[in-house]
Design a protein around this motif. Structure first.
Motif, PDB file in Angstrom:
ATOM      1  N   THR A 162     -14.076  17.566  87.481  1.00 26.82           N
ATOM      2  CA  THR A 162     -12.672  17.189  87.425  1.00 26.82           C
ATOM      3  C   THR A 162     -11.992  17.541  88.738  1.00 26.82           C
ATOM      4  N   ALA A 163     -11.123  16.649  89.184  1.00 24.04           N
ATOM      5  CA  ALA A 163     -10.225  16.933  90.300  1.00 24.04           C
ATOM      6  C   ALA A 163      -8.847  17.169  89.696  1.00 24.04           C
ATOM      7  N   TRP A 164      -8.376  18.413  89.756  1.00 26.04           N
ATOM      8  CA  TRP A 164      -7.099  18.759  89.124  1.00 26.04           C
ATOM      9  C   TRP A 164      -6.459  19.894  89.938  1.00 26.04           C
ATOM     10  N   GLY A 165      -5.785  19.498  91.008  1.00 26.74           N
ATOM     11  CA  GLY A 165      -5.053  20.481  91.792  1.00 26.74           C
ATOM     12  C   GLY A 165      -5.736  20.944  93.057  1.00 26.74           C
ATOM     13  N   ASP A 166      -6.941  20.462  93.341  1.00 26.64           N
ATOM     14  CA  ASP A 166      -7.623  20.840  94.575  1.00 26.64           C
ATOM     15  C   ASP A 166      -8.536  19.693  94.997  1.00 26.64           C
ATOM     16  N   THR A 167      -9.196  19.865  96.131  1.00 26.27           N
ATOM     17  CA  THR A 167      -9.977  18.772  96.710  1.00 26.27           C
ATOM     18  C   THR A 167     -11.322  18.609  96.007  1.00 26.27           C
ATOM     19  N   LEU A 168     -11.762  17.354  95.921  1.00 26.85           N
ATOM     20  CA  LEU A 168     -13.082  17.032  95.393  1.00 26.85           C
ATOM     21  C   LEU A 168     -13.570  15.758  96.069  1.00 26.85           C
ATOM     22  N   TRP A 169     -14.813  15.771  96.522  1.00 24.68           N
ATOM     23  CA  TRP A 169     -15.416  14.644  97.231  1.00 24.68           C
ATOM     24  C   TRP A 169     -16.780  14.335  96.635  1.00 24.68           C
ATOM     25  N   TYR A 170     -17.259  13.120  96.885  1.00 24.58           N
ATOM     26  CA  TYR A 170     -18.617  12.784  96.475  1.00 24.58           C
ATOM     27  C   TYR A 170     -19.282  11.900  97.528  1.00 24.58           C
ATOM     28  N   LEU A 171     -20.599  11.992  97.562  1.00 26.27           N
ATOM     29  CA  LEU A 171     -21.434  11.182  98.442  1.00 26.27           C
ATOM     30  C   LEU A 171     -22.557  10.632  97.582  1.00 26.27           C
ATOM     31  N   ALA A 172     -22.587   9.320  97.405  1.00 30.06           N
ATOM     32  CA  ALA A 172     -23.606   8.693  96.563  1.00 30.06           C
ATOM     33  C   ALA A 172     -24.419   7.735  97.414  1.00 30.06           C
TER      34      ALA A 172
ATOM     35  N   ASP B 201     -30.877   6.727  98.528  1.00 35.77           N
ATOM     36  CA  ASP B 201     -31.961   7.486  99.152  1.00 35.77           C
ATOM     37  C   ASP B 201     -31.699   8.993  99.160  1.00 35.77           C
ATOM     38  N   ARG B 202     -30.424   9.398  99.128  1.00 35.93           N
ATOM     39  CA  ARG B 202     -30.079  10.818  99.240  1.00 35.93           C
ATOM     40  C   ARG B 202     -29.610  11.428  97.934  1.00 35.93           C
ATOM     41  N   GLY B 203     -29.444  10.612  96.896  1.00 34.35           N
ATOM     42  CA  GLY B 203     -28.936  11.131  95.642  1.00 34.35           C
ATOM     43  C   GLY B 203     -27.421  11.216  95.657  1.00 34.35           C
TER      44      GLY B 203
ATOM     45  N   TYR C 196     -19.905  18.336 103.499  1.00 37.05           N
ATOM     46  CA  TYR C 196     -20.649  19.313 104.282  1.00 37.05           C
ATOM     47  C   TYR C 196     -21.076  18.770 105.649  1.00 37.05           C
ATOM     48  N   ASP C 197     -20.750  17.505 105.924  1.00 34.67           N
ATOM     49  CA  ASP C 197     -20.998  16.928 107.243  1.00 34.67           C
ATOM     50  C   ASP C 197     -19.967  15.830 107.479  1.00 34.67           C
ATOM     51  N   ASP C 198     -20.122  15.078 108.560  1.00 33.43           N
ATOM     52  CA  ASP C 198     -19.148  14.047 108.914  1.00 33.43           C
ATOM     53  C   ASP C 198     -19.620  12.643 108.580  1.00 33.43           C
ATOM     54  N   ASP C 199     -20.522  12.527 107.629  1.00 31.47           N
ATOM     55  CA  ASP C 199     -20.967  11.219 107.171  1.00 31.47           C
ATOM     56  C   ASP C 199     -19.743  10.410 106.711  1.00 31.47           C
ATOM     57  N   PRO C 200     -19.557   9.184 107.228  1.00 27.98           N
ATOM     58  CA  PRO C 200     -18.371   8.401 106.866  1.00 27.98           C
ATOM     59  C   PRO C 200     -18.379   7.889 105.429  1.00 27.98           C
ATOM     60  N   HIS C 201     -19.483   8.068 104.707  1.00 35.05           N
ATOM     61  CA  HIS C 201     -19.571   7.550 103.354  1.00 35.05           C
ATOM     62  C   HIS C 201     -19.052   8.522 102.290  1.00 35.05           C
ATOM     63  N   TRP C 202     -18.642   9.712 102.692  1.00 32.91           N
ATOM     64  CA  TRP C 202     -17.998  10.610 101.739  1.00 32.91           C
ATOM     65  C   TRP C 202     -16.728   9.959 101.208  1.00 32.91           C
ATOM     66  N   GLN C 203     -16.495  10.070  99.904  1.00 33.32           N
ATOM     67  CA  GLN C 203     -15.305   9.527  99.260  1.00 33.32           C
ATOM     68  C   GLN C 203     -14.541  10.649  98.560  1.00 33.32           C
TER      69      GLN C 203
ATOM     70  N   THR D  59     -18.057  11.409  86.440  1.00 34.66           N
ATOM     71  CA  THR D  59     -19.319  11.609  85.734  1.00 34.66           C
ATOM     72  C   THR D  59     -20.410  10.843  86.472  1.00 34.66           C
ATOM     73  N   ALA D  60     -21.571  11.458  86.582  1.00 37.85           N
ATOM     74  CA  ALA D  60     -22.667  10.826  87.316  1.00 37.85           C
ATOM     75  C   ALA D  60     -23.986  11.096  86.601  1.00 37.85           C
ATOM     76  N   SER D  61     -24.832  10.065  86.599  1.00 41.74           N
ATOM     77  CA  SER D  61     -26.212  10.197  86.152  1.00 41.74           C
ATOM     78  C   SER D  61     -27.092   9.865  87.351  1.00 41.74           C
ATOM     79  N   ARG D  62     -28.368   9.703  87.122  1.00 44.72           N
ATOM     80  CA  ARG D  62     -29.253   9.355  88.236  1.00 44.72           C
ATOM     81  C   ARG D  62     -29.138   7.875  88.618  1.00 44.72           C
ATOM     82  N   THR D  63     -28.360   7.104  87.843  1.00 40.24           N
ATOM     83  CA  THR D  63     -28.257   5.676  88.131  1.00 40.24           C
ATOM     84  C   THR D  63     -26.838   5.177  88.322  1.00 40.24           C
ATOM     85  N   GLU D  64     -25.818   5.962  87.948  1.00 40.04           N
ATOM     86  CA  GLU D  64     -24.451   5.475  88.090  1.00 40.04           C
ATOM     87  C   GLU D  64     -23.473   6.628  88.276  1.00 40.04           C
ATOM     88  N   LEU D  65     -22.284   6.268  88.776  1.00 40.03           N
ATOM     89  CA  LEU D  65     -21.204   7.227  88.971  1.00 40.03           C
ATOM     90  C   LEU D  65     -19.909   6.560  88.539  1.00 40.03           C
TER      91      LEU D  65
END
Length: 263
Positions: free
Chosen positions: A196-206, A209-211, A219-226, A235-241
């Protein structure tokens, strides 16, 4: 307040996610880039991970700063996992719980972390006590707000809620009881992540190949962080987010003190 990270994907050394990235969780313990509350995360740390074929995660937790633990560096170099959760704890008021207060908490095959704070703790959450079985209250791992929130999440899981619903339910209950609470929660199973994002920062990278990585900050400057919008369930599984909007508690609402315990 605090930084945490969960990963789901092909097995990798823990260090590939925690110590090797230029702005990994280890560096975030003394130099976070996006932390809004607090400055140094030195009051404990931990990592939990799943091994193939074992539904019960292993944990390594300590009360001190992660940068002072050379054993942790060795462990992250050789241990591999395809599902993990790690956290560093913000410097906070003195307490007797030490290592027990460091995330991840664990039960029922899940790992849990709370990035945030509950104003007025413990009194502000007193109305929620009747909603929990006495055994859950007596077995809290630590005497802090995070451990209590974990008890609420765990009660939901034991009542049959899926991980996302269990997190959303706990956020609603705590936010009703303590307006202004910051409730970035992170829950990891062997094949799932909920946050949950509720009052602080939260990011994801999907990345196929990298999971999938879900973290307080990149944790890096990859432009694909959202960035995850505030008041959102991920919510995320091994096939969807999936991202789902979370509703604010109704103004003036409060939990009923006579609520029956969840079993």
């Amino acid at each position: 307040m605090c930084r945490h990270l969960a990963y789901l994907g092909r097995p990798v050394p823990l260090g590939a996610l925690l110590t090797e990235p230029p702005h990994g969780l280890t560096r975030q313990s003394w130099q976070p880039r996006r932390q809004r509350h607090g400055t140094v995360n030195a009051d404990g740390f931990g990592v939990g991970w799943f091994a193939d074929g074992d539904p019960v995660p292993a944990r390594y937790r300590r009360a001190g700063p992660v940068w002072a633990d050379l054993t942790f560096a060795d462990l992250t170099r050789v241990v591999r996992s395809g599902s993990l959760l790690a956290a560093v704890r913000d410097a906070t008021l003195p307490g007797a719980d030490g290592e027990a207060a460091a995330a991840p908490f664990s039960a029922e095959g899940y790992l849990f972390s709370h990035n945030g704070a509950v104003p007025g703790w413990p009194g502000s959450l007193a109305p929620l006590v009747p909603a929990l079985p006495a055994a859950d209250l007596l077995s809290l791992e630590a005497r802090n707000d995070s451990a209590f929130v974990w008890a609420l999440v765990l009660a939901g899981l034991r009542a049959g809620d899926d991980p996302g619903r269990a997190l959303a339910g706990a956020v609603t209950e705590v936010a009703e009881a303590s307006p202004g609470a910051r409730l970035n929660l992170l829950l990891a199973g062997a094949d799932t992540i909920a946050a949950t994002a509720w009052g602080d920062t939260l990011w994801y990278l999907a990345d196929p190949d990298r999971g999938t990585v879900v973290a307080s900050e990149p944790y890096d400057d990859d432009p694909h962080w959202q960035e995850v919008p505030d008041r959102t369930l991920l919510t995320a599984s091994r096939t969807e987010l999936l991202l789902t909007e979370l509703k604010e508690p109704s103004p003036g609402s409060a939990p009923a003190p006579s609520k029956e315990p969840r079993t």
